[in-house]
Design a protein around this motif. Structure first.
Motif, short mmCIF file in Angstrom:
data_model
loop_
_atom_site.label_atom_id
_atom_site.label_comp_id
_atom_site.label_asym_id
_atom_site.label_seq_id
_atom_site.Cartn_x
_atom_site.Cartn_y
_atom_site.Cartn_z
N ALA A 123 -6.68 -38.05 -86.66
CA ALA A 123 -6.32 -36.99 -87.60
C ALA A 123 -4.83 -37.07 -87.88
O ALA A 123 -4.03 -37.25 -86.96
N VAL A 124 -4.48 -36.93 -89.14
CA VAL A 124 -3.08 -36.85 -89.54
C VAL A 124 -2.83 -35.39 -89.91
O VAL A 124 -3.50 -34.83 -90.77
N VAL A 125 -1.88 -34.79 -89.21
CA VAL A 125 -1.55 -33.38 -89.43
C VAL A 125 -0.36 -33.32 -90.38
O VAL A 125 0.69 -33.91 -90.11
N GLU A 126 -0.56 -32.61 -91.48
CA GLU A 126 0.51 -32.38 -92.45
C GLU A 126 0.85 -30.89 -92.43
O GLU A 126 0.28 -30.13 -91.65
N LYS A 127 1.73 -30.47 -93.29
CA LYS A 127 2.18 -29.08 -93.29
C LYS A 127 1.04 -28.09 -93.48
O LYS A 127 0.93 -27.10 -92.77
N ARG A 128 0.13 -28.36 -94.41
CA ARG A 128 -0.99 -27.46 -94.69
C ARG A 128 -2.31 -28.21 -94.87
O ARG A 128 -3.22 -27.70 -95.53
N CYS A 129 -2.40 -29.37 -94.30
CA CYS A 129 -3.62 -30.15 -94.43
C CYS A 129 -3.80 -31.06 -93.21
O CYS A 129 -2.82 -31.55 -92.66
N ILE A 130 -5.04 -31.25 -92.82
CA ILE A 130 -5.39 -32.19 -91.76
C ILE A 130 -6.35 -33.18 -92.38
O ILE A 130 -7.34 -32.80 -93.00
N LEU A 142 -10.52 -42.54 -95.55
CA LEU A 142 -10.31 -41.10 -95.44
C LEU A 142 -11.69 -40.45 -95.37
O LEU A 142 -12.48 -40.54 -96.30
N VAL A 143 -11.99 -39.81 -94.23
CA VAL A 143 -13.32 -39.24 -94.01
C VAL A 143 -13.41 -37.82 -94.56
O VAL A 143 -14.39 -37.47 -95.22
N ASN A 144 -12.42 -36.99 -94.26
CA ASN A 144 -12.41 -35.63 -94.81
C ASN A 144 -11.04 -35.00 -94.70
O ASN A 144 -10.15 -35.53 -94.06
N ARG A 145 -10.93 -33.83 -95.34
CA ARG A 145 -9.68 -33.05 -95.35
C ARG A 145 -9.98 -31.61 -94.97
O ARG A 145 -11.02 -31.08 -95.34
N ILE A 146 -9.04 -31.01 -94.27
CA ILE A 146 -9.12 -29.59 -93.96
C ILE A 146 -7.84 -28.97 -94.50
O ILE A 146 -6.74 -29.30 -94.06
N HIS A 147 -7.97 -28.08 -95.50
CA HIS A 147 -6.82 -27.42 -96.10
C HIS A 147 -6.60 -26.09 -95.40
O HIS A 147 -7.55 -25.37 -95.10
N VAL A 148 -5.35 -25.74 -95.16
CA VAL A 148 -4.98 -24.53 -94.44
C VAL A 148 -4.02 -23.72 -95.31
O VAL A 148 -3.16 -24.29 -95.98
N LYS A 149 -4.17 -22.40 -95.29
CA LYS A 149 -3.32 -21.53 -96.12
C LYS A 149 -1.93 -21.34 -95.53
O LYS A 149 -0.98 -21.12 -96.25
#
Length: 187
Positions: A123-130, A142-149
């Motif tokens: 997993a690559v952790v970004e500011k508002r996305c994994i 790229l398997v999937n993305r998780i967006h965070v508010k």
């Protein structure tokens, strides 16, 4: 008292089957990986990384290590993209397996490695996305993305369950199963 580096060290990680090595990354015009035996602080290798984007500065590096597979995942952060390189890590042998890039405006903050039996997934952790990535059949996908508010503060993968945990600056803790089936999720 580790040996001197040439420039700023942006990432340090214990590696090896018994965590007997220290990997440190020197971020300069000739970026390099230092491999040191931690008990004696003896430098075993200094490898210069291939510079993919000539005349562009690398802002920093992030590194993940899979003990099960003896694989290092190195992420070079440029202003508008991440450059991935996957390395086979052995004390006597350190070889580049593949490299790829991800066009992106957000920097990689952390690389978290899943310890799965038959596949290399991280997993690559970004500011508002994994972003979940998988390496198989000599390609990075790229398997999937998780967006965070909210902004992500920190993350970790449970070695027992392989659940992905992260906390946001707003104080919310999320626990995600490693088998996320959707390709784009918002929380």
């Amino acid at each position: 008292m580790i040996h001197p580096h040439d420039y700023n060290v942006t990432c340090v990680k214990f590696c090896g089957p018994e965590n007997e090595y220290i990997i440190s990354l020197d971020c300069n015009s000739k970026p390099s990986i230092y491999i040191t035996e931690w008990q004696t602080l003896t430098r075993l290798h200094q490898l210069y990384l291939p510079i993919i984007k000539k005349n562009r500065t690398i802002e920093n590096y992030q590194l993940g290590y899979s003990a099960r597979n003896n694989i290092l995942v190195l992420v070079e952060n440029y202003r508008d993209q991440h450059q991935f390189s996957i390395w086979d890590f052995r004390a006597e042998n350190f070889n580049l397996i593949t490299s790829s890039n991800d066009e992106n405006q957000s920097q990689c903050l952390k690389v978290e490695m899943f310890d799965l039996q038959n596949t290399l997934q991280f997993a690559v952790v970004e500011k508002r996305c994994i972003k979940y990535w998988r390496y198989q059949k000599k390609s990075l996908e790229l398997v999937n993305r998780i967006h965070v508010k909210d902004d992500i503060l920190d993350s970790e993968i449970s070695p027992l369950t392989q659940f992905f945990l992260f906390v946001t600056k707003a104080g919310k803790l999320y626990i995600i199963n490693s088998d996320v089936n959707q390709t784009d999720i918002s929380v």
